[in-house]
Design an enzyme around this catalytic site. Sequence first.
Site, PDB file in Angstrom:
ATOM      1  N   SER A   4       2.805   2.905  -9.695  1.00 49.27           N
ATOM      2  CA  SER A   4       3.982   4.249  -9.742  1.00 49.27           C
ATOM      3  C   SER A   4       2.206   5.104  -8.901  1.00 49.27           C
ATOM      4  O   SER A   4       2.444   6.633  -8.305  1.00 49.27           O
ATOM      5  CB  SER A   4       4.437   4.886  -9.970  1.00 49.27           C
ATOM      6  OG  SER A   4       4.260   4.833 -11.787  1.00 49.27           O
TER       7      SER A   4
ATOM      8  N   HIS B  85       8.285   0.943  -5.079  1.00 47.09           N
ATOM      9  CA  HIS B  85       8.764   1.538  -5.911  1.00 47.09           C
ATOM     10  C   HIS B  85      10.074   2.292  -6.850  1.00 47.09           C
ATOM     11  O   HIS B  85      10.849   3.247  -5.714  1.00 47.09           O
ATOM     12  CB  HIS B  85       7.330   2.764  -5.645  1.00 47.09           C
ATOM     13  CG  HIS B  85       7.407   3.871  -6.710  1.00 47.09           C
ATOM     14  ND1 HIS B  85       7.666   5.556  -6.956  1.00 47.09           N
ATOM     15  CD2 HIS B  85       7.714   3.394  -8.760  1.00 47.09           C
ATOM     16  CE1 HIS B  85       7.309   5.722  -8.067  1.00 47.09           C
ATOM     17  NE2 HIS B  85       7.069   4.960  -9.550  1.00 47.09           N
TER      18      HIS B  85
ATOM     19  N   GLU C  11      10.934   3.833  -3.396  1.00 46.64           N
ATOM     20  CA  GLU C  11       9.689   4.135  -2.217  1.00 46.64           C
ATOM     21  C   GLU C  11       9.324   3.204  -1.656  1.00 46.64           C
ATOM     22  O   GLU C  11       7.845   2.052  -2.860  1.00 46.64           O
ATOM     23  CB  GLU C  11       8.631   4.953  -2.705  1.00 46.64           C
ATOM     24  CG  GLU C  11       9.507   6.256  -2.969  1.00 46.64           C
ATOM     25  CD  GLU C  11       8.288   7.446  -4.047  1.00 46.64           C
ATOM     26  OE1 GLU C  11       7.792   9.135  -3.555  1.00 46.64           O
ATOM     27  OE2 GLU C  11       7.596   7.040  -5.414  1.00 46.64           O
TER      28      GLU C  11
ATOM     29  N   ASN D  21       6.242  11.846  -6.594  1.00 48.83           N
ATOM     30  CA  ASN D  21       5.512  11.743  -7.735  1.00 48.83           C
ATOM     31  C   ASN D  21       4.554  12.999  -6.973  1.00 48.83           C
ATOM     32  O   ASN D  21       4.009  14.226  -8.211  1.00 48.83           O
ATOM     33  CB  ASN D  21       4.930  10.912  -8.219  1.00 48.83           C
ATOM     34  CG  ASN D  21       5.529  10.331  -9.622  1.00 48.83           C
ATOM     35  OD1 ASN D  21       6.885  11.030  -9.711  1.00 48.83           O
ATOM     36  ND2 ASN D  21       5.309   9.100  -9.624  1.00 48.83           N
TER      37      ASN D  21
END
Length: 591
Positions: free
Chosen positions: A425, A446, A458, A496
Amino acid sequence: MERPFPTVAVVGLGTMGAGVAVAVARSGRRVIGVEAGPTQAVRALARIEASTARAVARERLTAEERTALLALIEVGDDLAAAAQADLVIEEVPEDLELKRGLFAELDRICPPETVLATGTTALSVTRIAAATARPERVLGVHFFNPVHSMKLVEVVRTVLTSPQAAEQVAELARDLGKEPVAAGDRAGFIANGLLFAYLNQAAAMFESRYATREDIDAAMRLGCGLPMGPLALLDLIGVDTARTVLEAMYEQSKDRLHAPAPILGQLVAAGLLGRKSGRGFYAYEAPGSSTPVAEEAAAAEARPVGREVRSVGVCGSGTMATGIVEVLAKAGLPVLLAARSPEKAERAKDRLAKSLERSVAKGRLTEQARDAALALVAPTGDYRDLADVDLVVEAVAEDLAVKRELFTALDGIVKPGAVLATTTSSLPVISCATATSRPQDVVGMHFFNPAPAMKLVEVVSTVLTAEDVTATVLELCAKVRKHPVECGDRAGFIVNALLFPYLNDAVRMLEEHYATVDDIDTAMKLGCGYPMGPFELLDVVGLDVSLTIEKVLHQEFREPGLAAAPLLEHLVAAGCLGRKTGRGFRDHARR
Ligand SMILES: NC(=O)c1ccc[n+]([C@@H]2O[C@H](COP(=O)([O-])OP(=O)(O)OC[C@H]3O[C@@H](n4cnc5c(N)ncnc54)[C@H](O)[C@@H]3O)[C@@H](O)[C@H]2O)c1
C-alpha cells in the site's frame, strides 16, 4: 435554559433561507421572512408551500403540522419587520458587500439585544460583524443543504462573539433537532475546510491524468465508503462555488493545497459548472440532471486481452493474505497459500475456515459453498510449490527488503509468463519489479482490509508493466467480483493519496485548537455523510500506520502541506497508536 429566540427573522429565502424558515417554524417559533422585493417574496412563499407539500407527500410531515407551520411564517420585503425578531438569520447570496450592507442596516433597525447571524459559507464572519456596532452579538450559523435532512449546524464565533450568544444559537439548533458544533471564523469552517482541500486534490489528480474521473470517484466510494466520489460531488456543489470557497481558504491559509486546481478555473471559464449547467467533470443528460452520460471514447478504447489465470498462489499468512485467499477461493479459483513454514500456512487456512464459518452463520454463504472454497485452498510452507501457478499475489510484511527478497525468490521459481502482483500500500511497485528479471510481469494489486468485504482493488502499473499484465489483473478482479481502478506507481495510489492528507488536515485543525475531536468527527459525519469521522478512522487504522503513509506521501511530493502534523508524531512516540493500544485520539480503554 429558557427556550431561546421565540421570534426569528430569516433574510433571503432561497435554497438555504427557505429551508431554515421551515425548520424554525417546525419548532413552533414565529418566522419573519424577508425577501429582496415583492415578486421575490411571492416566489419565496410559493417555494416554502411547495417544499412543505412535498414533505407531506413523503410523510415527513402531517397535513396538520404543515398548516400549523405555515401559519407561523410570514413573508414580506420590508427589512424593518426584522425589528420584531430576537434573532435574525441572514441567507442572502454569498457576497461580502451585500452581507455587510445588510448587517449595517439590521444593526440600525433591530434593538441592541437582537442577535444577528450570517449563513455564509466562506466569507469572514468577523468582517461582516465589523459592519455593525454590536459585534459581540454577531455570529455565523452554517446550515447544510438540504436543511430538512442535514443534521449539522456549525456555530461560528469570531474573537468578539459573546459565549452566551453562541450558546443560545447552539441551543436553538438543538431545539430544531440539529447537532451544533463550535467553530472559529476561518474559511470553510470545519466540514468544508476539510472537504474542499480534499476535493481540490482530487481535481488536481484528475487534471494530471493520474487516473480517470470514474476511477477516482469509484476509489473513494468503495475504498472509504464515502457517499459520493469527489468529482461527482464537485459537479453537485458547483465548480464555481467550489473554486470560490477554495480561493477564500487559500487567501487565509496560503497553503498551496488550497490554491484552486487550474482545471477548476478552466471549467468555470468555459461555463462548465457541474450539474446545474449540464456539464462539469462529467456530462449530464440536461442542465440540472443528475444522470451522467457515458463518454464513448473511454469505453471504445482497445485493450489487449489478459493472460489466462487458472490457478493462483498467495504469499503470506497475515490478515490481507488470508482475506485475499478467501476472495479467490470463493470465486472458484484453486489457490496455493504459501507461507514461510507449513505451520504458518496451516494456521492461516484455519483462520480462513473460521471466517467462512462466520459467513455461513450470518447466512451469507451456503455450507456447500464453504466446503467448495476450502477444498480449493492448499497450504504450503514451500514457495517452490508455486512453480506452475499463473499468477502470484504477494501479501507479506510491508517492508521493501522483505518484499524484494521474495520477488527475487519468486523470479527463480515461478514459470515464465506468470503474473507477479504485490499488495503493497505504500512501497513502490517498481522496486519489487526490479528485484526480478521480468519487471514487465510485475504489477500492483492493492486490496483493502477486510479483503472479502471491500470491493475495491487499485491496479497499479509501473512504467515497465506490460499492458496484457494489467489486463490480466483487471480481468481477474472482474472474475472475483472486485471493482478495479487503474493508477500509476506513485505514493498513496488514489485512495491513500486523497485520504491521508485529509486526515492530517483534521489533526492540524485539532492541534491548532480550532475545534475538538468530537466536533470535527461530528462535522464530517453529519455535514458530509462520511461513515466515520477522521479521528475515529485514525484510531481504527492505527496512528503509526497513518504516520508512515503520511511520511511516504510527503517524501514523494515534498508538498509542505503534506508534512505529518506534529501532534500525530507525538502520539505515536507516546505509544498512543489507536484502538490497538487502547488509546489514540480517544481513550478507548475507559469506554
Ligand atoms: N446552497 C448551499 O448549499 C449552501 C449551504 C450552506 C450555506 N450556504 C450559504 O447560504 C447563503 C444563502 O445561499 P443560498 O444557496 O440559499 O442562495 P440563493 O441564491 O438560493 O438564495 C438567496 C436569496 O436571497 C435573496 N436576496 C438577495 N438579496 C436580498 C436582500 N437584500 N434582502 C433579502 N433577500 C435577498 C434572493 O432573492 C434569494 O432568494 C449563502 O451565504 C451561501 O453561501 C449555501
